[in-house]
Scaffold this motif. Structure first.
Motif, short mmCIF file in Angstrom:
data_model
loop_
_atom_site.label_atom_id
_atom_site.label_comp_id
_atom_site.label_asym_id
_atom_site.label_seq_id
_atom_site.Cartn_x
_atom_site.Cartn_y
_atom_site.Cartn_z
N ALA A 21 107.99 34.85 41.79
CA ALA A 21 108.31 33.86 41.20
C ALA A 21 108.27 33.69 40.07
CB ALA A 21 107.47 32.79 42.71
N GLY A 22 107.46 34.53 39.80
CA GLY A 22 107.23 34.15 38.25
C GLY A 22 108.37 34.68 37.56
N ILE A 23 108.56 35.76 37.76
CA ILE A 23 109.63 36.13 37.02
C ILE A 23 111.37 35.52 37.58
CG2 ILE A 23 111.74 38.59 36.95
CD1 ILE A 23 108.91 40.03 36.88
N ILE A 24 111.23 34.93 38.66
CA ILE A 24 112.77 34.79 38.76
C ILE A 24 112.80 32.87 38.19
CG2 ILE A 24 113.44 33.26 41.10
CD1 ILE A 24 112.62 35.14 42.36
N LEU A 25 111.35 32.02 38.78
CA LEU A 25 111.52 31.35 37.78
C LEU A 25 112.03 31.20 36.76
CD1 LEU A 25 110.90 28.34 37.51
CD2 LEU A 25 108.41 28.52 37.33
N ALA A 208 102.18 32.57 35.85
CA ALA A 208 101.99 31.66 35.18
C ALA A 208 103.01 32.81 33.55
CB ALA A 208 101.26 31.26 33.97
N LEU A 209 101.76 33.99 34.06
CA LEU A 209 102.33 34.48 32.92
C LEU A 209 103.45 36.23 32.65
CD1 LEU A 209 98.69 36.40 33.69
CD2 LEU A 209 99.05 35.63 31.62
N MET A 210 103.84 35.78 34.23
CA MET A 210 105.16 36.33 34.66
C MET A 210 106.17 35.01 34.42
SD MET A 210 104.15 39.87 34.80
CE MET A 210 105.50 40.42 35.30
N ALA A 211 106.11 34.29 34.61
CA ALA A 211 107.24 33.48 33.86
C ALA A 211 107.01 33.51 32.78
CB ALA A 211 107.09 31.85 35.17
N LYS A 212 105.89 33.33 31.81
CA LYS A 212 106.27 32.94 30.44
C LYS A 212 106.95 34.79 29.82
CE LYS A 212 103.48 32.30 25.97
NZ LYS A 212 102.14 32.35 25.99
N LEU A 213 106.76 35.47 31.00
CA LEU A 213 107.27 36.88 29.92
C LEU A 213 108.87 36.32 29.68
CD1 LEU A 213 106.51 40.01 28.18
CD2 LEU A 213 106.84 40.37 31.11
N PHE A 271 98.52 45.24 35.18
CA PHE A 271 100.11 44.78 34.78
C PHE A 271 100.48 43.27 34.23
CE2 PHE A 271 104.30 44.02 35.25
CZ PHE A 271 104.61 44.95 35.52
N SER A 272 99.99 42.85 34.96
CA SER A 272 100.00 41.49 34.64
C SER A 272 99.03 40.69 33.54
CB SER A 272 99.49 40.46 35.94
OG SER A 272 98.74 40.11 36.06
N THR A 273 97.54 41.15 33.58
CA THR A 273 97.14 40.55 31.73
C THR A 273 97.09 42.15 30.46
OG1 THR A 273 95.27 42.67 32.69
CG2 THR A 273 96.10 40.26 33.71
N ALA A 274 97.01 42.94 30.98
CA ALA A 274 97.94 44.03 30.49
C ALA A 274 96.46 44.04 29.34
CB ALA A 274 99.39 43.75 29.42
N SER A 275 95.84 43.45 29.83
CA SER A 275 94.27 43.98 29.03
C SER A 275 93.43 44.78 29.74
CB SER A 275 93.26 43.18 28.77
OG SER A 275 92.18 43.28 28.78
N SER A 276 93.09 45.96 29.70
CA SER A 276 92.15 46.87 30.36
C SER A 276 90.16 46.02 30.58
CB SER A 276 91.86 48.26 30.05
OG SER A 276 92.35 48.81 30.25
N ASN A 277 89.73 45.81 29.42
CA ASN A 277 89.11 44.82 29.14
C ASN A 277 88.81 43.58 30.69
OD1 ASN A 277 87.51 46.43 27.62
ND2 ASN A 277 87.74 45.33 25.97
N ALA A 278 90.06 42.66 30.50
CA ALA A 278 89.77 41.84 30.89
C ALA A 278 90.20 42.40 32.94
CB ALA A 278 91.14 40.52 31.08
N THR A 279 90.66 43.30 32.90
CA THR A 279 90.95 43.54 34.40
C THR A 279 89.36 44.25 34.97
OG1 THR A 279 92.86 44.43 33.95
CG2 THR A 279 92.44 45.18 35.57
N LEU A 280 88.75 44.47 34.29
CA LEU A 280 87.17 45.86 34.35
C LEU A 280 86.20 44.66 35.62
CD1 LEU A 280 85.84 47.12 33.18
CD2 LEU A 280 84.43 46.27 31.92
N ASP A 383 107.57 47.35 23.15
CA ASP A 383 106.00 47.79 23.15
C ASP A 383 105.32 47.07 24.52
OD1 ASP A 383 104.32 49.40 22.26
OD2 ASP A 383 102.69 48.21 22.48
N ARG A 384 105.91 45.57 24.48
CA ARG A 384 104.49 44.41 25.35
C ARG A 384 104.89 44.57 27.04
NH1 ARG A 384 100.39 41.50 27.01
NH2 ARG A 384 101.47 39.67 29.18
N LEU A 385 106.19 45.36 27.27
CA LEU A 385 106.16 45.61 28.41
C LEU A 385 105.99 46.85 28.74
CD1 LEU A 385 110.21 44.49 30.01
CD2 LEU A 385 107.50 43.68 30.88
N LEU A 386 105.81 47.89 27.83
CA LEU A 386 105.22 49.28 28.00
C LEU A 386 103.40 48.82 28.46
CD1 LEU A 386 107.36 51.17 26.00
CD2 LEU A 386 107.36 51.22 28.89
#
Length: 436
Positions: A21-25, A208-213, A271-280, A383-386
Motif C-alpha cells: 500500500a505504501g509503494i502504491i500510494l 510510511a517508510l515505503m511510501a516515502k521511498l 528490508f523496510s528499516t535498512a538497519s541491522s541494529n534497528a531490527t535487532l 545504494d539505498r534500495l540495495l
C-alpha cells in the motif's frame, strides 16, 4: 471465536499489505502531483517522514537495553570461561567464513556478467570517503572508558564487552549473584513484551517508510547502472536463499524451508528499516521464540553479528570493485582480487560501528587495489534500495549462524524450530489480554 481468529491476518501479511500500500500510494502521488511543494513538504517530509522515523526510533530505543540485559542474562548463566571463549571463537570464525564466501561469489559473478562500461566515466565525479580507523584504534576502542557513554552512543562492541564482563561477574558471587540474575531475567521479559507491542505497529511504520521511498526514489536514479544494480541484487538473493540454507542444512540437518518461513517477519523489518541494529530486537525475539535458540547463545551471537557480520555489504563491495575497475578500464590480477577478498573480510570487523560503514569499507578496498575512490559516486544513487536488501541478507546470516552455533553447543530446542506456530507474535498481546 475460532472463526474470528481464523480470519485474523498474521503479522507477515499485515507488513506485506502495508509495504504494498505504501509503494502504491507513493507512486500515485509521485505521478499525479510530480512537482507539488505541498506533497513534498506536508506528506513526504511531513506525515510520512514522522511516522516512519518514529517507528524506526521505537525499534532503536530498545536496542541498547535489550542487548545489555539479554547479554547479561546469557553470560551470567555461563559460569565456565572456556564455554564463553568457545562461543565467541565459533561466532567470529563463522561470520568471517560467510563473508569470505559472499565476496568471492560476488567477484566471480561480476567478472562473468561484466556490468561495467567505460562510457559511464564522466568528468567531475567526486566522493569524499571518511577515514577508516586503524586496527590499533579498533582494538583500543573495544574497551569502554565509560560504559554509560557507550550505551548513550550505541557503541555495540563496547556494550557487548561490558555486558559479558558484568554477566560473568554476576555468575561468580554466589547467592547475591543469583538474586541479581533473577532481576535481569525479569527485566528481559519486560523488554521482550515491549518488543511485542512495537511489532504491532510495524505495518503502519513500514507503510510510511515505503511510501516515502516511492515518492523520493525515481526510476531515473537507476540510469546507466541498472546492470550493476541487478548483479548485486542477484548475488544477494543467491547468498540469502541458496548459500545460507545450504550451510544450515550442512551443519545442522534442519529443514531450511522452515527457517526461511520463520524469518519472513525479521527480513521484512530489516528490508523496510535498512538497519541491522534497528531490527535487532525483532531478530532476538524470533531466534529465541520462533527458532528455538537459547538466550545464552542468541544474546551473544546476534548483537555481535549486527555489529561485525556484513555479508550483504561484502557482496556490494565485490561487485562494485569489479564494476569500477571495468568502468575505468583497469585490469585487476588474481592477486588484486585476493587482496579484495582479504581486505573486505577483515574490514567487516575493523570498521564496525563507523557511520557510512559500507562506503568506507568500499573506499578501503578500492585504495588497496589502486582504483579511484571517485568511482563510488557512480553507484550512490541506487545504494539505498540495495542497502535494504543487503540488510535483510545480513540479519538472515546472523540468524543462520545463531542456529548453527546453538545446535553445536546443545543450546537449541528442535521441537520449537519445527513447530510452525511457535512464538507467533501477531495478535499475541491482545490474545493474552482477552485471556485474562
Amino acid at each position: 471465536m475460532s472463526l474470528t481468529q481464523s480470519k485474523k491476518l498474521g503479522l507477515t501479511s499485515k507488513i506485506l499489505i502495508g509495504m504494498g500500500a505504501g509503494i502504491i500510494l507513493g507512486l500515485l502521488l509521485r505521478n499525479l502531483f510530480p512537482d507539488s511543494s505541498f506533497i513534498n513538504e506536508y506528506i513526504t517530509e511531513g506525515f510520512l517522514h514522522v511516522i516512519g522515523t518514529v517507528f524506526v526510533s521505537g525499534l532503536k530505543m530498545l536496542v541498547v537495553p535489550l542487548v545489555f540485559i539479554s547479554l547479561v542474562c546469557g553470560t551470567c548463566s555461563l559460569s565456565d570461561p572456556s564455554k564463553l571463549g568457545r562461543l565467541g571463537g565459533k561466532t567470529i570464525a563463522f561470520y568471517l567464513f560467510t563473508t569470505a564466501i559472499a565476496i568471492s561469489v560476488a567477484i566471480s559473478i561480476a567478472i562473468l556478467v561484466h556490468p561495467g562500461n567505460a562510457s559511464l566515466v564522466s568528468e567531475g565525479l567526486s566522493f569524499n570517503a571518511k577515514e577508516a580507523p586503524s586496527l590499533s584504534e579498533v582494538l583500543i576502542n573495544i574497551v569502554p572508558t565509560n560504559p554509560l557513554q557507550a550505551m548513550s552512543e550505541g557503541n555495540m562492541l563496547q556494550i557487548i564487552l561490558f555486558a559479558v564482563i558484568f554477566g560473568f561477574a554476576i555468575s561468580h558471587i554466589g547467592e547475591r549473584g543469583k538474586r541479581v540474575a533473577a532481576l535481569f531475567n525479569d527485566l528481559n521479559e519486560v523488554i521482550m513484551r515491549v518488543v511485542t507491542l512495537i511489532m504491532q505497529l510495524a505495518p503502519y511504520g513500514v507503510f510510511a517508510l515505503m511510501a516515502k521511498l516511492a515518492l523520493t526514489l525515481g526510476l531515473e536514479t537507476f540510469g546507466s547502472v541498472v546492470k550493476y544494480f541487478f548483479v548485486v541484487l542477484g548475488v544477494l538473493l543467491i547468498h540469502g536463499f541458496i548459500v545460507y540454507p545450504s550451510l544450515l542444512k550442512l551443519f545442522t540437518g534442519l529443514n531450511p524451508l522452515i527457517f526461511i518461513r520463520k524469518m519472513r517477519d525479521v527480513q521484512l523489518f530489516a528490508f523496510s528499516t535498512a538497519s541491522s541494529n534497528a531490527t535487532l530486537p525483532v531478530t532476538i525475539e524470533a531466534a529465541e521464540h520462533r527458532l528455538g535458540v537459547d538466550n545464552k547463545v542468541a544474546s551473544f551471537t546476534l548483537p555481535l553479528g549486527a555489529t561485525i557480520n556484513m555479508d550483504g555489504t561484502a557482496i556490494m563491495q565485490g561487485v562494485a570493485t569489479v564494476f569500477i575497475a571495468q568502468v575505468y578500464g583497469v585490469d585487476l590480477t588474481i592477486t588484486d582480487y585476493t587482496m579484495v577478498v582479504i581486505t573486505a573480510t577483515l574490514a567487516s570487523i575493523g570498521t564496525a560501528g563507523v557511520p557510512g560503514v559500507g562506503l568506507i569499507m568500499l573506499a578501503m578496498v578500492l585504495n588497496q587495489v589502486g582504483l579511484p575512490v571517485e568511482g563510488i559516486a557512480l553507484i550512490i544513487g541506487v545504494d539505498r534500495l540495495l542497502d535494504m536488501v543487503r540488510t535483510a541478507v545480513n540479519v538472515t546470516g546472523d540468524s543462520v549462524a545463531t542456529v548453527i552455533i546453538a545446535k553445536s553447543e546443545n543450546e537449541f530446542d528442535e521441537t520449537t524450530f519445527n513447530d510452525t506456530q511457535a512464538g507467533k507474535t501477531a495478535g499475541s498481546f491482545n490474545d493474552q489480554l482477552h485471556a485474562k
